[in-house]
Design an enzyme around this catalytic site. Structure first.
Site, PDB file in Angstrom:
ATOM      1  N   GLU A  30      -5.930   4.653  -7.267  1.00 63.23           N
ATOM      2  CA  GLU A  30      -5.175   4.738  -6.027  1.00 63.23           C
ATOM      3  C   GLU A  30      -4.874   6.207  -5.755  1.00 63.23           C
ATOM      4  O   GLU A  30      -4.644   6.979  -6.679  1.00 63.23           O
ATOM      5  CB  GLU A  30      -3.856   3.956  -6.123  1.00 63.23           C
ATOM      6  CG  GLU A  30      -4.036   2.466  -6.061  1.00 63.23           C
ATOM      7  CD  GLU A  30      -2.732   1.708  -5.796  1.00 63.23           C
ATOM      8  OE1 GLU A  30      -1.698   2.332  -5.454  1.00 63.23           O
ATOM      9  OE2 GLU A  30      -2.765   0.477  -5.932  1.00 63.23           O
ATOM     10  N   HIS A  85      -1.274   5.241   0.808  1.00 62.69           N
ATOM     11  CA  HIS A  85      -1.917   5.092  -0.491  1.00 62.69           C
ATOM     12  C   HIS A  85      -3.106   4.155  -0.333  1.00 62.69           C
ATOM     13  O   HIS A  85      -3.299   3.541   0.715  1.00 62.69           O
ATOM     14  CB  HIS A  85      -0.941   4.632  -1.578  1.00 62.69           C
ATOM     15  CG  HIS A  85      -0.526   3.204  -1.503  1.00 62.69           C
ATOM     16  ND1 HIS A  85       0.417   2.728  -0.601  1.00 62.69           N
ATOM     17  CD2 HIS A  85      -0.899   2.121  -2.226  1.00 62.69           C
ATOM     18  CE1 HIS A  85       0.605   1.439  -0.794  1.00 62.69           C
ATOM     19  NE2 HIS A  85      -0.203   1.025  -1.764  1.00 62.69           N
ATOM     20  N   HIS A  87      -5.751   1.040  -1.885  1.00 69.33           N
ATOM     21  CA  HIS A  87      -5.977  -0.130  -2.738  1.00 69.33           C
ATOM     22  C   HIS A  87      -7.483  -0.227  -2.927  1.00 69.33           C
ATOM     23  O   HIS A  87      -8.145  -0.968  -2.203  1.00 69.33           O
ATOM     24  CB  HIS A  87      -5.444  -1.399  -2.072  1.00 69.33           C
ATOM     25  CG  HIS A  87      -3.962  -1.557  -2.111  1.00 69.33           C
ATOM     26  ND1 HIS A  87      -3.328  -2.615  -1.506  1.00 69.33           N
ATOM     27  CD2 HIS A  87      -2.983  -0.816  -2.676  1.00 69.33           C
ATOM     28  CE1 HIS A  87      -2.021  -2.513  -1.707  1.00 69.33           C
ATOM     29  NE2 HIS A  87      -1.793  -1.423  -2.403  1.00 69.33           N
ATOM     30  N   ASP A  98       4.325  -2.694  -4.163  1.00 68.57           N
ATOM     31  CA  ASP A  98       4.566  -1.839  -2.994  1.00 68.57           C
ATOM     32  C   ASP A  98       5.890  -2.204  -2.333  1.00 68.57           C
ATOM     33  O   ASP A  98       6.687  -1.325  -1.976  1.00 68.57           O
ATOM     34  CB  ASP A  98       3.433  -1.967  -1.968  1.00 68.57           C
ATOM     35  CG  ASP A  98       2.101  -1.438  -2.466  1.00 68.57           C
ATOM     36  OD1 ASP A  98       2.086  -0.589  -3.380  1.00 68.57           O
ATOM     37  OD2 ASP A  98       1.070  -1.876  -1.926  1.00 68.57           O
TER      38      ASP A  98
END
Length: 147
Positions: A30, A85, A87, A98
């Site tokens: 990530e 971010h 995934h 999250d």
């Protein structure tokens, strides 16, 4: 609980490309970073930050770098608009982690997820351990935009 009214988000294509390349540039980890701009929601700065966990299923921003970015925002009189971010192998929406670890309800959460060879960007408003997807605008110009 008070619901925070977030401004509509407008992201220059230049920063969309920068985030996508950041997400695609790791070997399955990530990535993370911050977007900043005007109170009206126009992104003018993109700050990639190291994920010190170096994991495919979780991120933690390097604390000194994150602090430095937040001080830069204050110095430039900018607003934190979004935290992004990726995934790489996960869902195209916020994970339970999250939701539990999102501490900035005044900012959007942007998630880049991979579908085959394609990276997809989705934007979420996250408050009170829940989320809803929101539309955002892609802006074609770099006029008065800096990195």
């Amino acid at each position: 609980m008070t619901v925070i009214d977030l401004p509509p988000l407008a992201i220059p294509i230049w920063f969309m490309r920068k985030m996508r390349l950041h997400a695609a540039g790791t070997s399955g980890e990530e990535v993370c970073g911050l977007l900043a701009g005007t109170p009206a929601g126009m992104v003018s700065r993109c700050y990639p930050v190291e994920n010190i966990l170096h994991r495919a299923d979780r991120f933690l921003m390097e604390p000194k770098a994150q602090f430095k970015v937040l001080m830069d925002l204050e110095r430039r009189n900018l607003r934190l608009l979004a935290i992004y971010h990726s995934h790489p192998d996960g869902p195209a929406h916020p994970s339970e982690t999250d939701l539990q670890e999102f501490y900035y309800p005044e900012a959007y959460s942007i998630i880049w997820s991979r579908s085959g060879a394609q990276w997809i960007c989705r934007v979420f408003a996250m408050q009170a351990a829940s989320f809803r997807e929101v539309a955002f605008r892609k802006i074609a110009t770099r006029q008065s935009i800096t990195e």
